[in-house]
Design a protein around this motif. Structure first.
Motif, PDB file in Angstrom:
ATOM      1  N   GLN A 123       0.852  -1.186   0.000  1.00 19.73           N
ATOM      2  CA  GLN A 123       0.000   0.000   0.000  1.00 19.73           C
ATOM      3  C   GLN A 123       0.889   1.238   0.000  1.00 19.73           C
ATOM      4  O   GLN A 123       1.152   1.829   1.036  1.00 19.73           O
ATOM      5  N   LEU A 124       1.370   1.594  -1.179  1.00 20.26           N
ATOM      6  CA  LEU A 124       2.277   2.723  -1.336  1.00 20.26           C
ATOM      7  C   LEU A 124       1.570   3.852  -2.077  1.00 20.26           C
ATOM      8  O   LEU A 124       0.980   3.636  -3.133  1.00 20.26           O
ATOM      9  N   THR A 125       1.643   5.046  -1.504  1.00 18.52           N
ATOM     10  CA  THR A 125       1.101   6.245  -2.144  1.00 18.52           C
ATOM     11  C   THR A 125       2.206   7.280  -2.235  1.00 18.52           C
ATOM     12  O   THR A 125       2.856   7.578  -1.233  1.00 18.52           O
ATOM     13  N   ILE A 126       2.432   7.827  -3.422  1.00 22.44           N
ATOM     14  CA  ILE A 126       3.465   8.844  -3.622  1.00 22.44           C
ATOM     15  C   ILE A 126       2.844  10.064  -4.294  1.00 22.44           C
ATOM     16  O   ILE A 126       2.116   9.933  -5.277  1.00 22.44           O
ATOM     17  N   SER A 127       3.118  11.229  -3.751  1.00 20.47           N
ATOM     18  CA  SER A 127       2.623  12.458  -4.356  1.00 20.47           C
ATOM     19  C   SER A 127       3.686  13.543  -4.248  1.00 20.47           C
ATOM     20  O   SER A 127       4.666  13.402  -3.502  1.00 20.47           O
ATOM     21  N   ALA A 128       3.491  14.621  -4.983  1.00 17.01           N
ATOM     22  CA  ALA A 128       4.394  15.775  -4.924  1.00 17.01           C
ATOM     23  C   ALA A 128       3.554  17.039  -4.857  1.00 17.01           C
ATOM     24  O   ALA A 128       2.586  17.193  -5.602  1.00 17.01           O
ATOM     25  N   ILE A 129       3.916  17.919  -3.934  1.00 17.38           N
ATOM     26  CA  ILE A 129       3.196  19.178  -3.761  1.00 17.38           C
ATOM     27  C   ILE A 129       3.861  20.236  -4.642  1.00 17.38           C
ATOM     28  O   ILE A 129       5.049  20.535  -4.469  1.00 17.38           O
ATOM     29  N   LYS A 130       3.118  20.783  -5.577  1.00 17.89           N
ATOM     30  CA  LYS A 130       3.673  21.776  -6.494  1.00 17.89           C
ATOM     31  C   LYS A 130       4.085  23.049  -5.762  1.00 17.89           C
ATOM     32  O   LYS A 130       3.390  23.502  -4.848  1.00 17.89           O
ATOM     33  N   ASN A 131       5.231  23.593  -6.178  1.00 16.15           N
ATOM     34  CA  ASN A 131       5.754  24.862  -5.656  1.00 16.15           C
ATOM     35  C   ASN A 131       6.053  24.820  -4.156  1.00 16.15           C
ATOM     36  O   ASN A 131       6.164  25.872  -3.520  1.00 16.15           O
ATOM     37  N   ALA A 132       6.183  23.630  -3.588  1.00 17.78           N
ATOM     38  CA  ALA A 132       6.504  23.502  -2.159  1.00 17.78           C
ATOM     39  C   ALA A 132       8.008  23.352  -1.970  1.00 17.78           C
ATOM     40  O   ALA A 132       8.684  22.693  -2.759  1.00 17.78           O
ATOM     41  N   THR A 133       8.525  23.968  -0.913  1.00 17.55           N
ATOM     42  CA  THR A 133       9.918  23.800  -0.527  1.00 17.55           C
ATOM     43  C   THR A 133      10.001  22.771   0.606  1.00 17.55           C
ATOM     44  O   THR A 133       9.000  22.200   1.015  1.00 17.55           O
ATOM     45  N   HIS A 134      11.205  22.556   1.118  1.00 16.68           N
ATOM     46  CA  HIS A 134      11.454  21.452   2.040  1.00 16.68           C
ATOM     47  C   HIS A 134      10.559  21.475   3.277  1.00 16.68           C
ATOM     48  O   HIS A 134      10.184  20.429   3.797  1.00 16.68           O
ATOM     49  N   GLY A 135      10.226  22.655   3.768  1.00 19.71           N
ATOM     50  CA  GLY A 135       9.395  22.760   4.968  1.00 19.71           C
ATOM     51  C   GLY A 135       7.909  22.907   4.683  1.00 19.71           C
ATOM     52  O   GLY A 135       7.110  23.056   5.613  1.00 19.71           O
ATOM     53  N   PHE A 136       7.518  22.889   3.411  1.00 19.87           N
ATOM     54  CA  PHE A 136       6.125  23.037   2.978  1.00 19.87           C
ATOM     55  C   PHE A 136       5.511  24.380   3.396  1.00 19.87           C
ATOM     56  O   PHE A 136       4.288  24.484   3.516  1.00 19.87           O
ATOM     57  N   GLU A 137       6.347  25.395   3.608  1.00 18.17           N
ATOM     58  CA  GLU A 137       5.828  26.707   3.967  1.00 18.17           C
ATOM     59  C   GLU A 137       4.862  27.206   2.892  1.00 18.17           C
ATOM     60  O   GLU A 137       5.190  27.155   1.703  1.00 18.17           O
ATOM     61  N   THR A 138       3.712  27.653   3.315  1.00 23.94           N
ATOM     62  CA  THR A 138       2.587  28.134   2.490  1.00 23.94           C
ATOM     63  C   THR A 138       1.883  27.009   1.735  1.00 23.94           C
ATOM     64  O   THR A 138       0.884  27.251   1.054  1.00 23.94           O
ATOM     65  N   ARG A 139       2.373  25.773   1.863  1.00 28.09           N
ATOM     66  CA  ARG A 139       1.730  24.634   1.205  1.00 28.09           C
ATOM     67  C   ARG A 139       1.326  23.572   2.231  1.00 28.09           C
ATOM     68  O   ARG A 139       1.172  22.401   1.906  1.00 28.09           O
ATOM     69  N   GLU A 140       1.138  24.007   3.477  1.00 26.77           N
ATOM     70  CA  GLU A 140       0.783  23.075   4.553  1.00 26.77           C
ATOM     71  C   GLU A 140      -0.560  22.389   4.291  1.00 26.77           C
ATOM     72  O   GLU A 140      -0.741  21.203   4.576  1.00 26.77           O
ATOM     73  N   LYS A 141      -1.503  23.147   3.759  1.00 27.39           N
ATOM     74  CA  LYS A 141      -2.847  22.602   3.530  1.00 27.39           C
ATOM     75  C   LYS A 141      -2.811  21.423   2.559  1.00 27.39           C
ATOM     76  O   LYS A 141      -3.482  20.403   2.771  1.00 27.39           O
ATOM     77  N   GLU A 142      -2.021  21.556   1.490  1.00 20.94           N
ATOM     78  CA  GLU A 142      -1.924  20.482   0.503  1.00 20.94           C
ATOM     79  C   GLU A 142      -1.295  19.222   1.104  1.00 20.94           C
ATOM     80  O   GLU A 142      -1.753  18.103   0.856  1.00 20.94           O
ATOM     81  N   ALA A 143      -0.225  19.408   1.907  1.00 20.86           N
ATOM     82  CA  ALA A 143       0.412  18.267   2.560  1.00 20.86           C
ATOM     83  C   ALA A 143      -0.547  17.589   3.530  1.00 20.86           C
ATOM     84  O   ALA A 143      -0.635  16.355   3.593  1.00 20.86           O
ATOM     85  N   ARG A 144      -1.265  18.401   4.281  1.00 22.48           N
ATOM     86  CA  ARG A 144      -2.224  17.871   5.257  1.00 22.48           C
ATOM     87  C   ARG A 144      -3.332  17.074   4.569  1.00 22.48           C
ATOM     88  O   ARG A 144      -3.785  16.043   5.079  1.00 22.48           O
ATOM     89  N   LYS A 145      -3.771  17.532   3.415  1.00 18.72           N
ATOM     90  CA  LYS A 145      -4.818  16.828   2.674  1.00 18.72           C
ATOM     91  C   LYS A 145      -4.365  15.422   2.295  1.00 18.72           C
ATOM     92  O   LYS A 145      -5.138  14.455   2.401  1.00 18.72           O
ATOM     93  N   GLU A 146      -3.108  15.290   1.866  1.00 21.21           N
ATOM     94  CA  GLU A 146      -2.579  13.980   1.509  1.00 21.21           C
ATOM     95  C   GLU A 146      -2.491  13.059   2.724  1.00 21.21           C
ATOM     96  O   GLU A 146      -2.802  11.862   2.644  1.00 21.21           O
ATOM     97  N   ILE A 147      -2.067  13.593   3.859  1.00 17.64           N
ATOM     98  CA  ILE A 147      -1.979  12.794   5.085  1.00 17.64           C
ATOM     99  C   ILE A 147      -3.365  12.346   5.527  1.00 17.64           C
ATOM    100  O   ILE A 147      -3.567  11.186   5.939  1.00 17.64           O
TER     101      ILE A 147
END
Length: 297
Positions: free
Chosen positions: A262-286
């Protein structure tokens, strides 16, 4: 972030005391345990994680032995007048394999609060720590799944960023220092970062136990990663400043070298290493990952 929060003390099996924060219900059905990366702390990535807390899900964040550049960690020792002995740790001095003791302590505390479904969430070097812990015999039984946020190889970034002749010189110095005092700091004039000799070699050697995501080595098997069979979520930051190759190449390597069914891989567009300003997208995947895996532990 209006969720209930309390401070907690984690006592590891080897009696080290780690500081943590517990968000959410005292007796949850599910619990998330966050494993921070280099120089991080219990306060890292809270914008991503705290909104995941609800009436049946709690979150434990804690400062592991790699917190800050240099930190002081106490070990319970009743033979001492103060009841403890202090050790210098932090990114500069920690021993990578001690992560097993740290994570075991966090899991024991979480299980003690009644959680039946536990997820590890690692960020950066916390990804290596999470996978290394799970690769140990029997350790996967306590965990329903693991999320890896920006799993990258420090060795890969090192060999891309440093000239080959300097790398050779650094290895020679570190290995010579290792014979005398493994916790002596690397000379600042040739390595302008705070690492002792053993930590430097742990981070940047091709044969280190920390080199789990070995995509920079064509002749090395991803043996430790392949031992982890529980559900895995991998989230990359598409603009990660610490990657040595395109995100698409990283995704291909992990797909080929992971044995989870059960492997899921995704990439958050325009996100840097700390996901600053892209926290919502990372949280949605989790959130999707946790809701998809209802395994009872």
């Amino acid at each position: 972030m209006g969720e209930k929060c309390e401070t907690v003390d984690i006592i590891t099996p080897k009696k080290f005391r780690l500081n943590g924060l517990w968000f959410g219900p005292e007796n949850p059905k599910k619990a998330l345990i966050f494993i921070h990366g280099l120089n991080g702390s219990a306060f890292s990535s809270l914008k991503i994680l705290v909104p995941l807390v609800n009436k049946e899900t709690s979150l434990l964040t804690f400062s592991n032995r790699g917190t800050a550049k240099i930190s002081k960690i106490k070990k319970i020792d009743k033979r001492k007048r103060k009841g403890s002995t202090s050790f210098l740790m932090g990114e500069a001095h920690e021993i990578f394999t001690d992560c097993v003791d740290d994570i075991e302590g966090a899991i024991n505390l979480t299980k003690g609060k009644g959680a039946k479904e536990i997820y590890l969430i690692g960020h950066s070097t916390g990804c290596q720590k999470s996978i290394y812990y799970l690769s140990q015999r029997g350790k996967q039984k306590s965990v329903a799944g693991v999320a890896l946020l920006c799993p990258l190889s420090d060795y890969a970034f090192f060999i891309k960023s440093v000239e080959p002749e300097k790398i050779k010189h650094l290895y020679e110095i570190a290995r010579e220092m290792l014979k005398d005092n493994p916790h002596k700091m690397m000379p600042f004039d040739i390595w302008p970062d705070l690492h002792d000799a053993q930590r430097f070699l742990s981070l940047y050697s091709p044969d280190s136990p920390e080199e789990i995501f070995c995509y920079a080595q064509t002749d090395k098997s991803a043996e430790i990663l392949q031992k982890v069979k529980i559900p895995i979520l991998i989230i990359f930051a598409d603009k990660d400043e610490y990657r040595d190759r395109p995100t698409s190449k990283l995704q291909e390597w992990f797909k080929s070298n992971t044995r989870s069914k059960q492997l899921t891989i995704s990439a958050i567009k325009n996100a840097t290493h700390g996901f600053e300003t892209r926290e919502k997208e990372a949280r949605k995947e989790i959130t999707k990952f946790i809701n998809r895996n209802n395994t009872k532990v």
